[in-house]
Design an enzyme around this catalytic site. Sequence first.
Site, PDB file in Angstrom:
ATOM      1  N   GLU A  27       5.477   6.705  -9.715  1.00 25.60           N
ATOM      2  CA  GLU A  27       4.053   6.043  -9.117  1.00 25.60           C
ATOM      3  C   GLU A  27       3.488   7.160  -7.964  1.00 25.60           C
ATOM      4  O   GLU A  27       2.328   7.612  -8.357  1.00 25.60           O
ATOM      5  CB  GLU A  27       4.293   4.849  -8.631  1.00 25.60           C
ATOM      6  CG  GLU A  27       4.500   3.773  -9.859  1.00 25.60           C
ATOM      7  CD  GLU A  27       4.396   2.331  -9.097  1.00 25.60           C
ATOM      8  OE1 GLU A  27       3.515   2.025  -8.531  1.00 25.60           O
ATOM      9  OE2 GLU A  27       5.445   1.701  -9.333  1.00 25.60           O
TER      10      GLU A  27
ATOM     11  N   GLY B 211       0.810  -1.138   0.070  1.00 21.56           N
ATOM     12  CA  GLY B 211      -0.020  -0.047  -0.013  1.00 21.56           C
ATOM     13  C   GLY B 211       0.678   1.333   0.090  1.00 21.56           C
ATOM     14  O   GLY B 211       0.262   2.286   0.542  1.00 21.56           O
TER      15      GLY B 211
ATOM     16  N   HIS C 272      -0.016   1.142 -13.125  1.00 19.78           N
ATOM     17  CA  HIS C 272       1.055   0.216 -13.715  1.00 19.78           C
ATOM     18  C   HIS C 272       2.538   0.621 -13.561  1.00 19.78           C
ATOM     19  O   HIS C 272       2.708   1.926 -14.255  1.00 19.78           O
ATOM     20  CB  HIS C 272       0.387  -0.375 -15.055  1.00 19.78           C
ATOM     21  CG  HIS C 272       1.346  -1.526 -15.619  1.00 19.78           C
ATOM     22  ND1 HIS C 272       1.060  -3.103 -14.947  1.00 19.78           N
ATOM     23  CD2 HIS C 272       2.065  -1.592 -16.427  1.00 19.78           C
ATOM     24  CE1 HIS C 272       1.770  -3.550 -15.494  1.00 19.78           C
ATOM     25  NE2 HIS C 272       2.553  -3.033 -16.441  1.00 19.78           N
TER      26      HIS C 272
ATOM     27  N   ASN D 272       1.480   3.004  -2.805  1.00 20.22           N
ATOM     28  CA  ASN D 272       0.513   4.125  -3.553  1.00 20.22           C
ATOM     29  C   ASN D 272      -0.522   4.570  -2.618  1.00 20.22           C
ATOM     30  O   ASN D 272      -1.011   5.658  -2.883  1.00 20.22           O
ATOM     31  CB  ASN D 272       0.207   3.431  -4.802  1.00 20.22           C
ATOM     32  CG  ASN D 272       1.085   3.391  -5.894  1.00 20.22           C
ATOM     33  OD1 ASN D 272       1.528   4.304  -6.126  1.00 20.22           O
ATOM     34  ND2 ASN D 272       1.987   2.563  -6.100  1.00 20.22           N
TER      35      ASN D 272
HETATM   36  C1  GAR Z   1       3.163  -0.981  -7.452  1.00 21.71           C
HETATM   37  O1  GAR Z   1       4.218  -0.942  -7.960  1.00 21.71           O
HETATM   38  C2  GAR Z   1       1.942  -0.710  -8.460  1.00 21.71           C
HETATM   39  O2  GAR Z   1       2.236   0.082  -9.848  1.00 21.71           O
HETATM   40  C3  GAR Z   1       2.032  -2.511  -8.851  1.00 21.71           C
HETATM   41  O3  GAR Z   1       2.150  -3.099  -7.781  1.00 21.71           O
HETATM   42  C4  GAR Z   1       2.866  -2.088  -6.749  1.00 21.71           C
HETATM   43  C5  GAR Z   1       2.000  -2.087  -5.678  1.00 21.71           C
HETATM   44  O4  GAR Z   1       2.804  -1.561  -4.663  1.00 21.71           O
HETATM   45  N1  GAR Z   1       0.901  -2.694  -9.871  1.00 21.71           N
HETATM   46  C6  GAR Z   1       0.966  -3.915 -10.516  1.00 21.71           C
HETATM   47  O5  GAR Z   1       1.919  -4.306 -11.030  1.00 21.71           O
HETATM   48  C7  GAR Z   1      -0.554  -3.851 -11.534  1.00 21.71           C
HETATM   49  N2  GAR Z   1      -0.248  -4.565 -12.515  1.00 21.71           N
HETATM   50  P1  GAR Z   1       1.995  -0.695  -3.182  1.00 21.71           P
HETATM   51  O6  GAR Z   1       1.085  -1.938  -2.650  1.00 21.71           O
HETATM   52  O7  GAR Z   1       3.173  -0.388  -2.474  1.00 21.71           O
HETATM   53  O8  GAR Z   1       1.329   0.418  -3.764  1.00 21.71           O
END
Ligand code: GAR
Length: 205
Positions: free
Chosen positions: A182, A14, A111, A16
């Site tokens: 991101e 989490g 993504h 993001n």
């Molecule tokens: C992030 O890098 C997001 O972009 C990726 O998973 C990670 C989650 O991190 N999403 C994908 O790969 C979707 N295809 P987070 O839980 O720390 O936000």
Amino acid sequence: MLKRRIAVLVSGGGTNLQALIDRQQAGDIPHGQLTVVIADNPQAYALQRGEKAGLAVAAIPRRQMSQEQFEGELQATLEKYDIEVIVLAGFLCILSANFLRKWQERVINIHPSLIPSFCGKGFYGLRVHQAALDYGVKVTGATVHFVNEIPDGGKIILQKAVAVLPDDTPETLQRRVMEEAEWQLLPQAVEMVCAKLCEEQADRE
Ligand code: GAR
């Protein structure tokens, strides 16, 4: 000020979601209101981040149910909180065309690559960065896009490029893409989408 009510869907750490919480607290998402965090598993650390920020949280254990049941519970939770915008922030379940039909141009995803590279079914998390390193690209990045029935195939909202460095591992590259792209792009895109929905509503009234 009109605010669109937002659900953030998560599967893991989490960071993001945390970026969204921090930007909201800094006043940078004036047209949106983070309302509920929904995880597809009760272990997702993101749920704790949501709770700490005073948001409602819900876990819908995807593994223990069919896609139909899962999406039924998801829809009910979204309705319970009057949600208008869904943000997929590291959410690893694929939503069906049937579910998405009800939410056209209301679901956005982050993504960790420059779509259309290294995306689609099976490309998530570190696998995306491993694929970029295996291919040997010198530039990668992140993309925020609307979600439609094609995995990572919806209209692009924002993109940002990030350099790949010679000694990168999937982990170092993931961290740089998160920090440089991101965590900036997602809050910006959420504000853009919410502001546009507010404008459209004001035009109708
Ligand atoms: C992030 O890098 C997001 O972009 C990726 O998973 C990670 C989650 O991190 N999403 C994908 O790969 C979707 N295809 P987070 O839980 O720390 O936000």
